[in-house]
Design a protein around this motif. Sequence first.
Motif, PDB file in Angstrom:
ATOM      1  N   ARG A 121      12.382   2.510   6.073  1.00 39.95           N
ATOM      2  CA  ARG A 121      13.769   2.422   6.508  1.00 39.95           C
ATOM      3  C   ARG A 121      14.372   3.821   6.518  1.00 39.95           C
ATOM      4  NH1 ARG A 121      11.817  -1.872   7.132  1.00 39.95           N
ATOM      5  NH2 ARG A 121      12.620  -3.953   6.602  1.00 39.95           N
ATOM      6  N   ALA A 122      15.577   3.909   7.028  1.00 36.65           N
ATOM      7  CA  ALA A 122      16.312   5.173   6.978  1.00 36.65           C
ATOM      8  C   ALA A 122      16.663   5.498   5.532  1.00 36.65           C
ATOM      9  CB  ALA A 122      17.570   5.069   7.831  1.00 36.65           C
ATOM     10  N   CYS A 123      17.128   6.706   5.298  1.00 41.39           N
ATOM     11  CA  CYS A 123      17.609   7.113   3.986  1.00 41.39           C
ATOM     12  C   CYS A 123      18.565   8.280   4.180  1.00 41.39           C
ATOM     13  CB  CYS A 123      16.454   7.516   3.063  1.00 41.39           C
ATOM     14  SG  CYS A 123      15.542   8.962   3.639  1.00 41.39           S
ATOM     15  N   SER A 124      19.218   8.682   3.105  1.00 38.87           N
ATOM     16  CA  SER A 124      20.119   9.831   3.170  1.00 38.87           C
ATOM     17  C   SER A 124      20.079  10.567   1.846  1.00 38.87           C
ATOM     18  CB  SER A 124      21.548   9.373   3.488  1.00 38.87           C
ATOM     19  OG  SER A 124      22.401  10.484   3.748  1.00 38.87           O
ATOM     20  N   GLY A 142      20.498  11.004  -3.739  1.00 43.26           N
ATOM     21  CA  GLY A 142      19.822  10.300  -2.656  1.00 43.26           C
ATOM     22  C   GLY A 142      20.191   8.832  -2.600  1.00 43.26           C
ATOM     23  N   ASN A 143      20.222   8.300  -1.388  1.00 44.12           N
ATOM     24  CA  ASN A 143      20.298   6.856  -1.169  1.00 44.12           C
ATOM     25  C   ASN A 143      19.005   6.467  -0.485  1.00 44.12           C
ATOM     26  OD1 ASN A 143      20.756   4.197  -0.504  1.00 44.12           O
ATOM     27  ND2 ASN A 143      22.800   4.524   0.322  1.00 44.12           N
ATOM     28  N   GLU A 144      18.086   5.877  -1.282  1.00 35.51           N
ATOM     29  CA  GLU A 144      16.738   5.620  -0.749  1.00 35.51           C
ATOM     30  C   GLU A 144      16.700   4.410   0.188  1.00 35.51           C
ATOM     31  OE1 GLU A 144      13.280   3.720  -0.465  1.00 35.51           O
ATOM     32  OE2 GLU A 144      13.639   3.551  -2.622  1.00 35.51           O
ATOM     33  N   PHE A 145      17.658   3.493   0.096  1.00 33.74           N
ATOM     34  CA  PHE A 145      17.924   2.459   1.097  1.00 33.74           C
ATOM     35  C   PHE A 145      16.670   1.648   1.439  1.00 33.74           C
ATOM     36  CE2 PHE A 145      19.075   1.138   5.559  1.00 33.74           C
ATOM     37  CZ  PHE A 145      20.155   0.356   5.207  1.00 33.74           C
ATOM     38  N   GLN A 184      -0.054   7.507 -13.950  1.00 30.75           N
ATOM     39  CA  GLN A 184       0.256   7.546 -12.516  1.00 30.75           C
ATOM     40  C   GLN A 184       1.356   6.534 -12.201  1.00 30.75           C
ATOM     41  OE1 GLN A 184      -2.756   8.223  -9.201  1.00 30.75           O
ATOM     42  NE2 GLN A 184      -2.625   5.999  -9.218  1.00 30.75           N
ATOM     43  N   PRO A 185       2.415   6.940 -11.500  1.00 28.72           N
ATOM     44  CA  PRO A 185       3.504   6.011 -11.194  1.00 28.72           C
ATOM     45  C   PRO A 185       3.243   5.242  -9.902  1.00 28.72           C
ATOM     46  CG  PRO A 185       4.076   8.178 -10.394  1.00 28.72           C
ATOM     47  CD  PRO A 185       2.715   8.311 -11.052  1.00 28.72           C
ATOM     48  N   GLU A 186       4.080   4.248  -9.669  1.00 30.52           N
ATOM     49  CA  GLU A 186       4.125   3.633  -8.348  1.00 30.52           C
ATOM     50  C   GLU A 186       4.529   4.720  -7.343  1.00 30.52           C
ATOM     51  OE1 GLU A 186       6.462  -0.170  -6.461  1.00 30.52           O
ATOM     52  OE2 GLU A 186       7.636   1.380  -7.445  1.00 30.52           O
ATOM     53  N   TRP A 187       4.042   4.623  -6.115  1.00 24.38           N
ATOM     54  CA  TRP A 187       4.339   5.642  -5.097  1.00 24.38           C
ATOM     55  C   TRP A 187       4.522   4.939  -3.755  1.00 24.38           C
ATOM     56  CZ3 TRP A 187       2.353   7.065  -0.416  1.00 24.38           C
ATOM     57  CH2 TRP A 187       2.687   8.317   0.088  1.00 24.38           C
ATOM     58  N   PHE A 188       5.395   5.467  -2.912  1.00 24.96           N
ATOM     59  CA  PHE A 188       5.576   4.888  -1.578  1.00 24.96           C
ATOM     60  C   PHE A 188       5.959   5.960  -0.568  1.00 24.96           C
ATOM     61  CE2 PHE A 188       9.598   4.392  -3.882  1.00 24.96           C
ATOM     62  CZ  PHE A 188      10.498   5.023  -3.030  1.00 24.96           C
ATOM     63  N   TYR A 189       5.739   5.626   0.681  1.00 20.02           N
ATOM     64  CA  TYR A 189       6.048   6.499   1.819  1.00 20.02           C
ATOM     65  C   TYR A 189       7.213   5.894   2.590  1.00 20.02           C
ATOM     66  CZ  TYR A 189       5.361   8.614   6.476  1.00 20.02           C
ATOM     67  OH  TYR A 189       5.530   9.263   7.684  1.00 20.02           O
ATOM     68  N   LYS A 190       8.199   6.721   2.950  1.00 17.73           N
ATOM     69  CA  LYS A 190       9.332   6.240   3.726  1.00 17.73           C
ATOM     70  C   LYS A 190       9.270   6.667   5.189  1.00 17.73           C
ATOM     71  CE  LYS A 190      13.488   5.518   2.555  1.00 17.73           C
ATOM     72  NZ  LYS A 190      13.487   4.034   2.511  1.00 17.73           N
ATOM     73  N   GLY A 191       8.727   7.825   5.461  1.00 15.88           N
ATOM     74  CA  GLY A 191       8.673   8.287   6.844  1.00 15.88           C
ATOM     75  C   GLY A 191       8.692   9.801   6.901  1.00 15.88           C
TER      76      GLY A 191
END
Length: 328
Positions: free
Chosen positions: A209-212, A187-190, A133-140
């Motif tokens: 944060r924002a991303c693109s 992607g720019n995960e920013f 299982q990898p590290e995981w995160f939520y951006k929005g």
Amino acid sequence: MRLIQCLYQEKPRAALVEDDNVRLTDSDTYGLAQRALERGLSLAETVAASLGDQYLSYDELIESRLLLPPLTHPDPAHCLVTGTGLTHLGSADTRSAMHAKTQTDESQMTDSMRMFKLGVEGGKPAAGRIGAQPEWFYKGDGSCVVAPEAPLPSPSFAQDAGEEPELAGLYIIDHQGQPRRLGFAIGNEFSDHVTERFNYLWLAHSKLRACSFGPELLIGELPAHLEGTSRITRHGETLWNKTFLTGEDNMAHSLANLEHHHFKYPGFRRPGDVHVHFFGTATLSFADDIKVQPGDRFEIELAAFGRPLRNPLAASDQDEGLLSISAL
């Protein structure tokens, strides 16, 4: 096949990239994906059948700021933006050093290094098996996504505003609750790396944060080895420039393993939803002590994906200050 999305007559429209021009389809990317699902066709087949005779200049779309992310949902709340970290082996000149560190006694490892070691040892399981299982995160949700060429806003409370050049997988959940991958994008995960570095328990804060991503959606198989360039320009001059490696040959985890550990949660398999999932980075300007400022421009380029992803950095135009909550 590479697809962009742009505003045409004030509505989102998908368009096929053909050299310096793009050829409009009769729908946005989300509509084309739904049509493919309904008709039992591939996305590539659906795009080909939807093409009209209207061509637009790619450069004029960029100049007019009419580019959109290559996949959007009509309701941004139904687009989930997430990601995984510690997935890449690193650039060629540091890979052997990273492997050497994984041989350190377990008691001397940081939590980050333990997570990385898990991926190196078990992130690419045999077919039909579940890996580490990898590290995981939520951006929005979709409201945090900024279009290519548009400014990336950094909130007033941020301590850093750093790029993260990555691959992003773009998905739609079909009517049976099965994730379907449309393709991949730059992607720019920013993220806020100063906040993250203070204490890894603040990782969740640093990612909100924002991303693109984009400007192009690559439909089809992803090359196993990709070499790109990440740069920052200031007043038209290069401030920082570095190559990076990505693709499965340069990752500790297989894409299938990363996808499994995201979509294994039933809440992420809601029919009709869109998912944008970042697969991790291999290089950061922050690691080279670069401090960006408003007006600097991030540029991320991978030849297989056509045009580069470019976004200037913008500071928040307001100081949020203390947020006061009142009872209802």
